[in-house]
Design an enzyme around this catalytic site. Structure first.
Site, PDB file in Angstrom:
ATOM      1  N   ARG A 156      10.468  -2.691  -2.853  1.00 36.20           N
ATOM      2  CA  ARG A 156      10.011  -3.921  -2.238  1.00 36.20           C
ATOM      3  C   ARG A 156       8.517  -4.058  -2.543  1.00 36.20           C
ATOM      4  O   ARG A 156       7.820  -3.062  -2.764  1.00 36.20           O
ATOM      5  CB  ARG A 156      10.285  -3.928  -0.723  1.00 36.20           C
ATOM      6  CG  ARG A 156       9.613  -2.801   0.064  1.00 36.20           C
ATOM      7  CD  ARG A 156       9.936  -2.931   1.541  1.00 36.20           C
ATOM      8  NE  ARG A 156       9.318  -1.858   2.347  1.00 36.20           N
ATOM      9  CZ  ARG A 156       9.347  -1.832   3.679  1.00 36.20           C
ATOM     10  NH1 ARG A 156       9.946  -2.804   4.356  1.00 36.20           N
ATOM     11  NH2 ARG A 156       8.787  -0.831   4.335  1.00 36.20           N
ATOM     12  N   TRP A 206       4.815  -4.213  -1.991  1.00 38.21           N
ATOM     13  CA  TRP A 206       3.710  -4.026  -1.046  1.00 38.21           C
ATOM     14  C   TRP A 206       2.678  -5.142  -1.242  1.00 38.21           C
ATOM     15  O   TRP A 206       2.100  -5.647  -0.295  1.00 38.21           O
ATOM     16  CB  TRP A 206       3.088  -2.648  -1.265  1.00 38.21           C
ATOM     17  CG  TRP A 206       2.021  -2.289  -0.277  1.00 38.21           C
ATOM     18  CD1 TRP A 206       1.851  -2.795   0.986  1.00 38.21           C
ATOM     19  CD2 TRP A 206       0.967  -1.340  -0.456  1.00 38.21           C
ATOM     20  NE1 TRP A 206       0.764  -2.222   1.592  1.00 38.21           N
ATOM     21  CE2 TRP A 206       0.202  -1.324   0.721  1.00 38.21           C
ATOM     22  CE3 TRP A 206       0.603  -0.498  -1.516  1.00 38.21           C
ATOM     23  CZ2 TRP A 206      -0.909  -0.499   0.882  1.00 38.21           C
ATOM     24  CZ3 TRP A 206      -0.493   0.326  -1.351  1.00 38.21           C
ATOM     25  CH2 TRP A 206      -1.239   0.321  -0.172  1.00 38.21           C
ATOM     26  N   THR A 237      -2.760   6.462   7.243  1.00 41.34           N
ATOM     27  CA  THR A 237      -2.015   6.818   6.037  1.00 41.34           C
ATOM     28  C   THR A 237      -2.861   7.564   5.012  1.00 41.34           C
ATOM     29  O   THR A 237      -2.458   8.610   4.488  1.00 41.34           O
ATOM     30  CB  THR A 237      -1.447   5.545   5.380  1.00 41.34           C
ATOM     31  OG1 THR A 237      -0.602   4.871   6.311  1.00 41.34           O
ATOM     32  CG2 THR A 237      -0.650   5.888   4.128  1.00 41.34           C
ATOM     33  N   GLN A 296       3.209   7.677   8.498  1.00 44.45           N
ATOM     34  CA  GLN A 296       3.140   7.909   7.058  1.00 44.45           C
ATOM     35  C   GLN A 296       2.479   9.259   6.796  1.00 44.45           C
ATOM     36  O   GLN A 296       1.513   9.620   7.461  1.00 44.45           O
ATOM     37  CB  GLN A 296       2.339   6.800   6.380  1.00 44.45           C
ATOM     38  CG  GLN A 296       2.952   5.415   6.525  1.00 44.45           C
ATOM     39  CD  GLN A 296       2.502   4.668   7.754  1.00 44.45           C
ATOM     40  OE1 GLN A 296       2.041   5.260   8.716  1.00 44.45           O
ATOM     41  NE2 GLN A 296       2.631   3.358   7.717  1.00 44.45           N
ATOM     42  N   ASP A 310       9.386   3.660   1.297  1.00 42.82           N
ATOM     43  CA  ASP A 310       8.244   3.369   0.420  1.00 42.82           C
ATOM     44  C   ASP A 310       7.619   4.652  -0.129  1.00 42.82           C
ATOM     45  O   ASP A 310       6.400   4.769  -0.217  1.00 42.82           O
ATOM     46  CB  ASP A 310       7.176   2.582   1.187  1.00 42.82           C
ATOM     47  CG  ASP A 310       7.704   1.305   1.807  1.00 42.82           C
ATOM     48  OD1 ASP A 310       8.704   0.769   1.305  1.00 42.82           O
ATOM     49  OD2 ASP A 310       7.125   0.850   2.810  1.00 42.82           O
ATOM     50  N   ASP A 339       6.146   7.481   2.650  1.00 46.52           N
ATOM     51  CA  ASP A 339       4.939   7.459   1.810  1.00 46.52           C
ATOM     52  C   ASP A 339       4.633   8.836   1.212  1.00 46.52           C
ATOM     53  O   ASP A 339       3.521   9.351   1.370  1.00 46.52           O
ATOM     54  CB  ASP A 339       3.736   6.955   2.610  1.00 46.52           C
ATOM     55  CG  ASP A 339       3.874   5.499   3.036  1.00 46.52           C
ATOM     56  OD1 ASP A 339       4.977   4.946   2.888  1.00 46.52           O
ATOM     57  OD2 ASP A 339       2.891   4.931   3.528  1.00 46.52           O
TER      58      ASP A 339
END
Length: 328
Positions: free
Chosen positions: A244, A246, A81, A113, A179, A136
């Site tokens: 949410r 992390w 990522t 990601q 996310d 992401d």
């Protein structure tokens, strides 16, 4: 103020990175890099402070790259990522306006990601910018203190001290699916459009996603503030969550925003971590639109009063000890 021009057909430099490299790393005065219209296929790394990147129009000035977490690097390792970024801002006092930042690696089920922006520093501001990605899209550093999955933090700030930087986004368009705004910074989003893109991977129940995944540090007063933003989407109704956690102390406040019908009636997800319900701070006030009803929000979500919501001004959230005000 010193000015440098970047153009695909001339100017002082033909690449943005070369223009950045021409400025001393210990730079102490603002330098403006004016970027002429065009598509700049670059992986840009900026660790020199006091630079302002200015495009003429975000629709015509684009910085794009296509490295995803699944990309295999020359040494045989996968990118992961935090090495997938198109643009890395890794210092204090940076600004950008009228520019598109894009990671074109593709959806997460193909590329993993894929960061359009990795911003880890203090007093970083964006105006009239577009951030395009899938999973992401924007990482607002710093990283959490430690990784849950070994070696998953491989990247430019893996071993650096964690500093709570302040970031400001005004009138920006941010697109992603899972996310796609995540990290530990104190970040204020003013008048932005947060677009949740539909996941077309063919898996039942996977059309929606999560707009945010904050990892606010324990004891940190502010995480993400969304003020007068629009949450839009091409997803079906009630398939996208506002966020949410992390990490368990995640803080996200959504104030006076327009929430589309794609927002799930519960609004927020605990990421299957019941303990996070005791520590995460998810807050709402004065929102409107089909997804704004608080009737079915879970009990652990905080419904702000008018007085509480009034405390979330740019000046109070981002001021810090030095009184930084990106609006001035």
């Amino acid at each position: 103020m010193k000015t440098i021009t970047v153009s695909k057909t001339g100017g002082d430099y033909t690449s943005i990175q070369t223009a950045v490299n021409s400025i001393p790393r210990d730079n102490g005065e603002w330098v403006e890099i004016r970027i002429k219209p065009g598509e700049y296929h670059e992986r840009l790394e900026v660790e020199t402070p006091y630079i302002r990147f200015v495009g003429e129009d975000a629709m015509t000035t684009r910085i794009t790259y296509n490295q995803g977490a699944s990309t295999v690097l020359p040494d045989g390792a996968r990118s992961g990522t935090f090495r997938s970024y198109t643009v890395f801002f890794g210092t204090h006092d940076l600004a950008a306006e009228n520019i598109t930042f894009e990671n074109a690696a593709g959806p997460g089920y193909i590329a993993g990601q894929s960061l359009a922006l990795y911003a880890d520093g203090d007093r970083i501001a964006f105006r009239n910018c577009r951030f395009l990605g899938y999973q992401d899209t924007i990482f607002t550093g710093p990283l959490p203190p430690s990784s849950i999955i070994p070696n998953s933090f491989s990247g430019p700030r893996e071993t650096s001290p964690r500093i709570n930087g302040r970031q400001y986004y005004e009138n920006c368009f941010i697109r992603g699916d899972v996310d796609f705004i995540f990290g530990s910074a104190t970040a204020y989003f003013q008048g932005c459009e947060i677009f949740s893109k539909k996941r077309n991977d063919g898996r039942p129940g996977k059309s929606g996603g999560y707009a945010t995944a904050a990892s606010t540090a324990e004891g940190q007063r502010y995480g993400y503030i969304f003020h007068q933003c629009r949450f839009t989407s091409d997803n079906e109704a009630e398939t996208v969550y506002l966020g949410r956690p992390w990490r368990n102390f995640a803080h996200t406040a959504v104030i006076r925003c327009q929430l589309g019908e794609h927002i799930h009636r519960e609004g927020w997800h605990n990421w299957n971590k019941p303990d996070a319900e005791k520590t995460a701070r998810y807050e709402e006030y004065g929102n409107e639109g089909p997804g704004a009803s608080l009737e079915h929000r879970p009990g652990w979500i905080r419904r702000l009063t008018a007085e509480q919501a009034a405390e979330y001004t740019v000046e109070k959230v981002l001021g810090g000890e030095d009184g930084w005000n990106p609006k001035s």
